[in-house]
Motif scaffolding. Structure first.
Motif, PDB file in Angstrom:
ATOM      1  N   LEU B 122      11.589 -46.765  16.924  1.00 27.85           N
ATOM      2  CA  LEU B 122      10.966 -46.718  15.608  1.00 27.85           C
ATOM      3  C   LEU B 122      10.653 -45.259  15.290  1.00 27.85           C
ATOM      4  O   LEU B 122       9.918 -44.605  16.032  1.00 27.85           O
ATOM      5  N   ILE B 123      11.240 -44.761  14.208  1.00 22.91           N
ATOM      6  CA  ILE B 123      10.901 -43.415  13.730  1.00 22.91           C
ATOM      7  C   ILE B 123       9.663 -43.516  12.846  1.00 22.91           C
ATOM      8  O   ILE B 123       9.570 -44.408  11.992  1.00 22.91           O
ATOM      9  N   ILE B 124       8.709 -42.627  13.073  1.00 25.08           N
ATOM     10  CA  ILE B 124       7.510 -42.571  12.224  1.00 25.08           C
ATOM     11  C   ILE B 124       7.422 -41.158  11.646  1.00 25.08           C
ATOM     12  O   ILE B 124       7.579 -40.175  12.376  1.00 25.08           O
ATOM     13  N   ASP B 125       7.195 -41.052  10.329  1.00 24.94           N
ATOM     14  CA  ASP B 125       7.014 -39.715   9.750  1.00 24.94           C
ATOM     15  C   ASP B 125       6.106 -39.789   8.530  1.00 24.94           C
ATOM     16  O   ASP B 125       5.889 -40.871   7.979  1.00 24.94           O
ATOM     17  N   ASP B 126       5.571 -38.634   8.139  1.00 25.10           N
ATOM     18  CA  ASP B 126       4.639 -38.619   7.009  1.00 25.10           C
ATOM     19  C   ASP B 126       5.361 -38.728   5.669  1.00 25.10           C
ATOM     20  O   ASP B 126       4.955 -39.494   4.811  1.00 25.10           O
ATOM     21  N   PHE B 127       6.448 -37.982   5.485  1.00 23.62           N
ATOM     22  CA  PHE B 127       7.154 -37.975   4.200  1.00 23.62           C
ATOM     23  C   PHE B 127       8.623 -38.340   4.341  1.00 23.62           C
ATOM     24  O   PHE B 127       9.252 -38.028   5.346  1.00 23.62           O
ATOM     25  N   LEU B 128       9.147 -38.979   3.320  1.00 23.42           N
ATOM     26  CA  LEU B 128      10.593 -39.133   3.165  1.00 23.42           C
ATOM     27  C   LEU B 128      10.936 -38.575   1.794  1.00 23.42           C
ATOM     28  O   LEU B 128      10.443 -39.080   0.772  1.00 23.42           O
ATOM     29  N   ALA B 129      11.777 -37.532   1.772  1.00 20.57           N
ATOM     30  CA  ALA B 129      12.155 -36.919   0.486  1.00 20.57           C
ATOM     31  C   ALA B 129      13.677 -36.874   0.415  1.00 20.57           C
ATOM     32  O   ALA B 129      14.309 -37.776  -0.111  1.00 20.57           O
ATOM     33  N   ASN B 130      14.278 -35.856   1.018  1.00 23.98           N
ATOM     34  CA  ASN B 130      15.742 -35.788   1.017  1.00 23.98           C
ATOM     35  C   ASN B 130      16.364 -36.552   2.190  1.00 23.98           C
ATOM     36  O   ASN B 130      17.583 -36.686   2.263  1.00 23.98           O
ATOM     37  N   GLY B 131      15.528 -37.026   3.096  1.00 27.53           N
ATOM     38  CA  GLY B 131      16.027 -37.855   4.195  1.00 27.53           C
ATOM     39  C   GLY B 131      16.540 -37.088   5.401  1.00 27.53           C
ATOM     40  O   GLY B 131      16.979 -37.680   6.387  1.00 27.53           O
TER      41      GLY B 131
END
Lengths: 191, 191
Positions: B122-131
Protein backbone atom coordinates in the motif's frame (compact mmCIF):
# COMPACT_ATOMS: atom_id res chain seq x y z
CA UNK A 1 15.67 0.02 27.28
CA UNK A 2 16.36 -3.69 26.89
CA UNK A 3 13.95 -4.35 24.03
CA UNK A 4 15.79 -1.74 21.96
CA UNK A 5 19.26 -3.00 22.91
CA UNK A 6 18.26 -6.56 21.95
CA UNK A 7 16.95 -5.28 18.62
CA UNK A 8 20.21 -3.42 17.97
CA UNK A 9 22.21 -6.57 18.72
CA UNK A 10 20.04 -8.85 16.58
CA UNK A 11 19.02 -6.60 13.67
CA UNK A 12 21.54 -3.74 13.74
CA UNK A 13 24.64 -3.94 11.62
CA UNK A 14 27.84 -2.51 13.10
CA UNK A 15 30.74 -1.76 10.78
CA UNK A 16 34.30 -0.93 11.82
CA UNK A 17 34.59 1.31 14.87
CA UNK A 18 31.91 3.91 14.21
CA UNK A 19 29.01 2.91 11.97
CA UNK A 20 25.83 1.31 13.26
CA UNK A 21 23.20 0.64 10.61
CA UNK A 22 19.65 0.36 11.91
CA UNK A 23 17.87 0.74 8.60
CA UNK A 24 16.04 -2.56 9.04
CA UNK A 25 13.90 -1.18 11.90
CA UNK A 26 14.50 2.53 12.50
CA UNK A 27 15.45 4.75 9.59
CA UNK A 28 14.51 3.11 6.31
CA UNK A 29 12.23 0.22 7.17
CA UNK A 30 10.33 1.07 10.37
CA UNK A 31 9.25 -1.39 13.06
CA UNK A 32 6.07 0.39 14.18
CA UNK A 33 5.55 -1.79 17.26
CA UNK A 34 9.06 -1.03 18.49
CA UNK A 35 8.47 2.68 17.90
CA UNK A 36 5.35 2.43 19.99
CA UNK A 37 7.39 1.02 22.88
CA UNK A 38 9.98 3.78 22.39
CA UNK A 39 7.27 6.46 22.44
CA UNK A 40 5.91 5.02 25.68
CA UNK A 41 9.35 5.21 27.33
CA UNK A 42 9.93 8.79 26.13
CA UNK A 43 6.59 9.70 27.69
CA UNK A 44 7.63 8.14 31.02
CA UNK A 45 10.90 10.08 30.99
CA UNK A 46 9.40 13.48 30.12
CA UNK A 47 5.82 13.37 31.39
CA UNK A 48 6.58 15.82 34.24
CA UNK A 49 8.19 18.39 31.93
CA UNK A 50 5.03 20.13 30.72
CA UNK A 51 5.87 19.51 27.04
CA UNK A 52 3.70 21.46 24.59
CA UNK A 53 5.31 20.46 21.30
CA UNK A 54 7.69 17.91 19.80
CA UNK A 55 10.40 19.09 17.41
CA UNK A 56 12.48 16.88 15.13
CA UNK A 57 14.34 16.99 11.81
CA UNK A 58 13.22 15.27 8.63
CA UNK A 59 13.29 12.45 7.78
CA UNK A 60 14.24 9.78 10.34
CA UNK A 61 12.91 11.67 13.36
CA UNK A 62 9.36 12.05 12.05
CA UNK A 63 8.04 8.55 12.75
CA UNK A 64 9.47 8.63 16.29
CA UNK A 65 8.05 12.09 16.93
CA UNK A 66 4.46 11.36 15.89
CA UNK A 67 4.24 8.09 17.80
CA UNK A 68 5.70 9.77 20.89
CA UNK A 69 3.18 12.62 20.50
CA UNK A 70 0.35 10.09 20.75
CA UNK A 71 1.41 9.43 24.35
CA UNK A 72 1.49 13.17 25.08
CA UNK A 73 -2.22 13.54 24.31
CA UNK A 74 -1.54 14.25 20.62
CA UNK A 75 0.44 17.47 21.05
CA UNK A 76 1.66 18.93 17.73
CA UNK A 77 4.81 17.70 16.04
CA UNK A 78 6.95 20.09 14.01
CA UNK A 79 9.70 18.79 11.80
CA UNK A 80 12.51 21.07 10.63
CA UNK A 81 12.89 21.00 6.85
CA UNK A 82 16.16 20.57 5.05
CA UNK A 83 15.19 21.78 1.59
CA UNK A 84 13.45 24.83 0.20
CA UNK A 85 10.02 24.31 -1.30
CA UNK A 86 7.55 26.52 -3.13
CA UNK A 87 5.09 25.68 -0.37
CA UNK A 88 7.32 26.73 2.55
CA UNK A 89 6.90 30.11 4.19
CA UNK A 90 9.55 32.73 3.69
CA UNK A 91 9.35 33.75 7.34
CA UNK A 92 11.64 31.15 8.91
CA UNK A 93 13.93 30.34 11.79
CA UNK A 94 17.06 28.73 10.35
CA UNK A 95 20.29 27.16 11.48
CA UNK A 96 23.09 24.99 10.13
CA UNK A 97 23.78 21.30 10.93
CA UNK A 98 26.79 19.18 10.05
CA UNK A 99 25.90 15.56 9.27
CA UNK A 100 28.53 12.91 9.89
CA UNK A 101 26.72 10.21 7.91
CA UNK A 102 26.18 12.48 4.90
CA UNK A 103 29.55 14.23 5.31
CA UNK A 104 28.19 17.73 4.66
CA UNK A 105 26.49 20.71 6.26
CA UNK A 106 22.88 21.53 5.58
CA UNK A 107 20.45 24.27 6.52
CA UNK A 108 17.40 23.45 8.65
CA UNK A 109 14.30 25.61 8.63
CA UNK A 110 11.18 26.01 10.77
CA UNK A 111 8.36 28.40 9.92
CA UNK A 112 8.00 31.11 12.58
CA UNK A 113 4.31 30.27 12.78
CA UNK A 114 4.87 26.93 14.48
CA UNK A 115 7.09 27.71 17.49
CA UNK A 116 6.50 30.51 19.93
CA UNK A 117 7.67 31.80 23.29
CA UNK A 118 5.08 29.86 25.32
CA UNK A 119 6.26 26.48 23.95
CA UNK A 120 8.12 23.94 26.07
CA UNK A 121 9.75 21.78 23.46
CA UNK A 122 10.86 18.16 23.48
CA UNK A 123 13.38 17.31 20.77
CA UNK A 124 13.15 13.74 19.48
CA UNK A 125 15.79 12.18 17.24
CA UNK A 126 17.12 8.78 16.25
CA UNK A 127 20.86 9.33 16.86
CA UNK A 128 23.06 11.53 19.04
CA UNK A 129 26.69 11.48 17.93
CA UNK A 130 28.46 14.83 17.61
CA UNK A 131 25.40 16.70 18.92
CA UNK A 132 25.12 19.01 15.93
CA UNK A 133 21.46 18.23 15.20
CA UNK A 134 20.35 19.04 18.76
CA UNK A 135 22.46 22.21 18.78
CA UNK A 136 20.92 23.30 15.48
CA UNK A 137 17.40 22.69 16.78
CA UNK A 138 18.29 24.49 20.04
CA UNK A 139 19.35 27.53 18.01
CA UNK A 140 15.92 27.57 16.36
CA UNK A 141 14.18 27.18 19.74
CA UNK A 142 16.28 30.07 21.10
CA UNK A 143 15.39 32.27 18.13
CA UNK A 144 11.72 31.68 18.94
CA UNK A 145 12.30 32.44 22.66
CA UNK A 146 10.76 29.06 23.38
CA UNK A 147 12.00 26.68 26.09
CA UNK A 148 13.98 23.54 25.33
CA UNK A 149 12.59 21.11 27.91
CA UNK A 150 14.75 18.16 26.89
CA UNK A 151 15.83 15.75 24.19
CA UNK A 152 14.77 12.11 23.74
CA UNK A 153 17.29 10.10 21.73
CA UNK A 154 16.98 6.50 20.59
CA UNK A 155 20.67 5.67 20.16
CA UNK A 156 23.55 7.71 21.61
CA UNK A 157 27.09 7.07 20.45
CA UNK A 158 28.61 7.44 23.91
CA UNK A 159 32.13 7.42 22.49
CA UNK A 160 31.50 10.66 20.60
CA UNK A 161 31.45 14.09 22.24
CA UNK A 162 27.82 15.13 21.60
CA UNK A 163 26.28 13.72 24.79
CA UNK A 164 28.84 15.46 27.05
CA UNK A 165 28.52 18.76 25.21
CA UNK A 166 24.71 18.79 25.50
CA UNK A 167 24.63 17.59 29.15
CA UNK A 168 27.27 20.20 30.11
CA UNK A 169 24.87 22.86 28.84
CA UNK A 170 22.36 21.68 31.46
CA UNK A 171 19.99 20.15 28.93
CA UNK A 172 18.05 17.06 30.01
CA UNK A 173 18.81 14.18 27.66
CA UNK A 174 17.29 10.73 27.79
CA UNK A 175 19.02 8.23 25.50
CA UNK A 176 17.38 4.82 25.35
CA UNK A 177 20.55 2.98 24.33
CA UNK A 178 24.04 4.39 24.87
CA UNK A 179 26.80 2.70 22.93
CA UNK A 180 30.13 2.52 24.70
CA UNK A 181 32.10 1.22 21.75
CA UNK A 182 31.91 -0.38 18.33
CA UNK A 183 34.94 -2.60 17.72
CA UNK A 184 35.33 -4.78 14.64
CA UNK A 185 31.59 -4.66 14.21
CA UNK A 186 30.76 -5.58 17.81
CA UNK A 187 28.52 -3.20 19.77
CA UNK A 188 29.02 -2.76 23.53
CA UNK A 189 26.49 -0.75 25.53
CA UNK A 190 27.21 1.51 28.49
CA UNK A 191 25.53 0.26 31.66
CA UNK B 1 -13.66 12.60 4.55
CA UNK B 2 -15.46 15.61 6.00
CA UNK B 3 -13.14 16.21 8.97
CA UNK B 4 -10.24 16.57 6.54
CA UNK B 5 -12.15 18.80 4.12
CA UNK B 6 -13.17 21.09 7.00
CA UNK B 7 -9.55 21.25 8.14
CA UNK B 8 -8.40 22.16 4.61
CA UNK B 9 -11.00 24.94 4.43
CA UNK B 10 -10.21 26.38 7.87
CA UNK B 11 -6.44 25.84 8.17
CA UNK B 12 -5.24 25.28 4.60
CA UNK B 13 -3.98 28.21 2.58
CA UNK B 14 -4.82 28.25 -1.10
CA UNK B 15 -2.85 30.53 -3.39
CA UNK B 16 -3.69 31.41 -6.98
CA UNK B 17 -5.03 28.52 -9.06
CA UNK B 18 -2.75 25.69 -8.05
CA UNK B 19 -1.05 25.90 -4.64
CA UNK B 20 -2.61 24.55 -1.46
CA UNK B 21 -0.45 24.91 1.63
CA UNK B 22 -1.25 22.50 4.43
CA UNK B 23 1.92 22.99 6.43
CA UNK B 24 -0.02 23.92 9.57
CA UNK B 25 -1.36 20.37 9.98
CA UNK B 26 0.08 17.94 7.43
CA UNK B 27 3.59 18.51 6.14
CA UNK B 28 5.54 20.78 8.48
CA UNK B 29 3.53 20.98 11.67
CA UNK B 30 1.57 17.74 12.12
CA UNK B 31 -1.87 17.36 13.69
CA UNK B 32 -1.40 13.89 15.16
CA UNK B 33 -5.08 13.45 16.06
CA UNK B 34 -6.14 14.22 12.48
CA UNK B 35 -3.54 11.77 11.19
CA UNK B 36 -5.02 9.13 13.45
CA UNK B 37 -8.45 9.68 11.86
CA UNK B 38 -6.84 9.54 8.41
CA UNK B 39 -5.08 6.27 9.27
CA UNK B 40 -8.37 4.80 10.41
CA UNK B 41 -10.07 5.69 7.11
CA UNK B 42 -7.19 4.29 5.03
CA UNK B 43 -7.58 1.06 7.00
CA UNK B 44 -11.31 0.93 6.22
CA UNK B 45 -10.64 1.46 2.52
CA UNK B 46 -7.85 -1.15 2.19
CA UNK B 47 -8.53 -3.71 4.93
CA UNK B 48 -9.65 -6.37 2.42
CA UNK B 49 -6.54 -5.98 0.26
CA UNK B 50 -4.18 -8.25 2.25
CA UNK B 51 -1.60 -5.47 2.65
CA UNK B 52 1.78 -6.68 3.98
CA UNK B 53 3.76 -3.42 3.89
CA UNK B 54 3.30 0.33 3.55
CA UNK B 55 5.58 2.27 1.22
CA UNK B 56 5.99 6.05 1.13
CA UNK B 57 8.59 8.71 0.24
CA UNK B 58 10.43 10.85 2.76
CA UNK B 59 9.58 13.20 4.35
CA UNK B 60 5.88 14.14 4.38
CA UNK B 61 4.57 10.63 3.87
CA UNK B 62 6.31 9.09 6.87
CA UNK B 63 3.99 10.32 9.63
CA UNK B 64 0.93 9.22 7.64
CA UNK B 65 2.45 5.84 6.89
CA UNK B 66 3.37 4.89 10.47
CA UNK B 67 0.02 5.94 11.91
CA UNK B 68 -1.79 4.03 9.15
CA UNK B 69 0.40 0.98 9.87
CA UNK B 70 -0.83 0.97 13.47
CA UNK B 71 -4.32 0.12 12.14
CA UNK B 72 -2.90 -2.68 9.98
CA UNK B 73 -1.59 -4.54 13.05
CA UNK B 74 1.78 -2.75 12.91
CA UNK B 75 2.92 -4.00 9.51
CA UNK B 76 6.33 -2.58 8.47
CA UNK B 77 6.67 0.84 6.86
CA UNK B 78 9.39 1.49 4.29
CA UNK B 79 10.15 5.00 3.16
CA UNK B 80 12.03 5.64 -0.07
CA UNK B 81 15.06 7.84 0.47
CA UNK B 82 15.92 10.85 -1.63
CA UNK B 83 19.57 11.31 -0.71
CA UNK B 84 22.59 9.06 -0.53
CA UNK B 85 24.00 8.31 2.90
CA UNK B 86 27.02 6.43 4.19
CA UNK B 87 24.59 4.21 6.05
CA UNK B 88 22.47 3.23 3.05
CA UNK B 89 23.02 -0.07 1.29
CA UNK B 90 24.51 -0.06 -2.16
CA UNK B 91 22.07 -2.75 -3.30
CA UNK B 92 19.06 -0.59 -4.20
CA UNK B 93 15.96 -0.30 -6.30
CA UNK B 94 15.87 3.22 -7.75
CA UNK B 95 13.67 5.45 -9.85
CA UNK B 96 13.25 9.09 -10.75
CA UNK B 97 10.50 11.49 -9.58
CA UNK B 98 9.71 14.99 -10.79
CA UNK B 99 8.49 17.29 -8.01
CA UNK B 100 6.20 20.14 -8.97
CA UNK B 101 6.61 21.96 -5.64
CA UNK B 102 10.39 21.73 -5.72
CA UNK B 103 10.59 22.19 -9.50
CA UNK B 104 13.21 19.48 -10.04
CA UNK B 105 13.71 15.75 -10.52
CA UNK B 106 15.17 13.60 -7.80
CA UNK B 107 16.18 9.99 -7.41
CA UNK B 108 14.35 7.74 -4.94
CA UNK B 109 15.94 4.65 -3.48
CA UNK B 110 14.76 1.58 -1.57
CA UNK B 111 17.12 -1.10 -0.28
CA UNK B 112 16.47 -4.46 -1.95
CA UNK B 113 16.29 -6.03 1.50
CA UNK B 114 12.99 -4.40 2.39
CA UNK B 115 10.65 -5.26 -0.50
CA UNK B 116 10.24 -8.69 -2.00
CA UNK B 117 8.01 -10.64 -4.35
CA UNK B 118 5.60 -11.82 -1.66
CA UNK B 119 4.73 -8.25 -0.59
CA UNK B 120 1.36 -6.65 -1.28
CA UNK B 121 2.14 -2.98 -0.95
CA UNK B 122 0.00 0.00 0.00
CA UNK B 123 1.47 3.34 -1.07
CA UNK B 124 0.60 6.22 1.26
CA UNK B 125 1.29 9.86 0.37
CA UNK B 126 0.08 13.34 1.24
CA UNK B 127 -0.59 14.68 -2.28
CA UNK B 128 -1.46 13.34 -5.69
CA UNK B 129 -1.01 15.92 -8.46
CA UNK B 130 0.87 14.84 -11.58
CA UNK B 131 1.17 11.28 -10.28
CA UNK B 132 4.96 11.14 -10.61
CA UNK B 133 5.58 10.03 -7.01
CA UNK B 134 3.22 7.05 -7.29
CA UNK B 135 4.66 6.10 -10.68
CA UNK B 136 8.19 6.26 -9.24
CA UNK B 137 7.21 4.05 -6.31
CA UNK B 138 5.39 1.67 -8.67
CA UNK B 139 8.59 1.30 -10.69
CA UNK B 140 10.40 0.24 -7.51
CA UNK B 141 7.61 -2.19 -6.60
CA UNK B 142 7.79 -3.65 -10.13
CA UNK B 143 11.58 -4.04 -9.88
CA UNK B 144 11.04 -6.09 -6.70
CA UNK B 145 8.32 -8.20 -8.39
CA UNK B 146 6.05 -7.18 -5.52
CA UNK B 147 2.35 -6.34 -5.92
CA UNK B 148 1.02 -2.80 -5.77
CA UNK B 149 -2.27 -3.29 -3.92
CA UNK B 150 -3.30 0.36 -3.95
CA UNK B 151 -2.54 3.94 -3.01
CA UNK B 152 -4.00 5.99 -0.17
CA UNK B 153 -3.76 9.72 -0.78
CA UNK B 154 -4.76 12.51 1.58
CA UNK B 155 -5.31 15.30 -0.96
CA UNK B 156 -5.75 14.78 -4.69
CA UNK B 157 -5.56 17.73 -7.04
CA UNK B 158 -8.41 16.53 -9.24
CA UNK B 159 -7.69 19.23 -11.83
CA UNK B 160 -4.27 17.72 -12.60
CA UNK B 161 -3.74 14.58 -14.66
CA UNK B 162 -2.21 12.24 -12.06
CA UNK B 163 -5.42 10.69 -10.76
CA UNK B 164 -6.66 9.78 -14.26
CA UNK B 165 -3.30 8.35 -15.30
CA UNK B 166 -3.05 6.11 -12.24
CA UNK B 167 -6.71 4.97 -12.33
CA UNK B 168 -6.42 4.22 -16.08
CA UNK B 169 -3.61 1.80 -15.19
CA UNK B 170 -6.12 -0.14 -13.08
CA UNK B 171 -4.56 0.85 -9.76
CA UNK B 172 -6.91 1.26 -6.81
CA UNK B 173 -6.62 4.80 -5.45
CA UNK B 174 -8.43 6.17 -2.42
CA UNK B 175 -8.12 9.95 -2.07
CA UNK B 176 -9.66 11.38 1.09
CA UNK B 177 -10.21 14.85 -0.36
CA UNK B 178 -10.32 15.53 -4.10
CA UNK B 179 -9.98 19.17 -5.10
CA UNK B 180 -11.97 20.20 -8.13
CA UNK B 181 -10.46 23.66 -8.44
CA UNK B 182 -8.49 26.38 -6.72
CA UNK B 183 -9.60 29.80 -7.93
CA UNK B 184 -8.27 33.04 -6.47
CA UNK B 185 -7.36 31.14 -3.32
CA UNK B 186 -10.76 29.43 -2.95
CA UNK B 187 -10.80 25.63 -2.77
CA UNK B 188 -13.74 23.66 -4.23
CA UNK B 189 -14.00 19.93 -3.61
CA UNK B 190 -15.28 17.31 -6.01
CA UNK B 191 -18.38 15.57 -4.66
Amino acid sequence: MNLLKDKILTDGHAIGSNILKVDSFLNHQIDVKLLDEIGKVFYERFKEDRITKILTIEASGIALAVITAQYFDNIPVVFAKKTESLNLDKDLYTSEVYSFTKNKSYKIMVSKKYINSTDRILIIDDFLANGKAILGLKEIIDQANATLAGAGIVIEKGFQEGGDIIRDMGIKIESLAIIDSIEDGVVTFKN
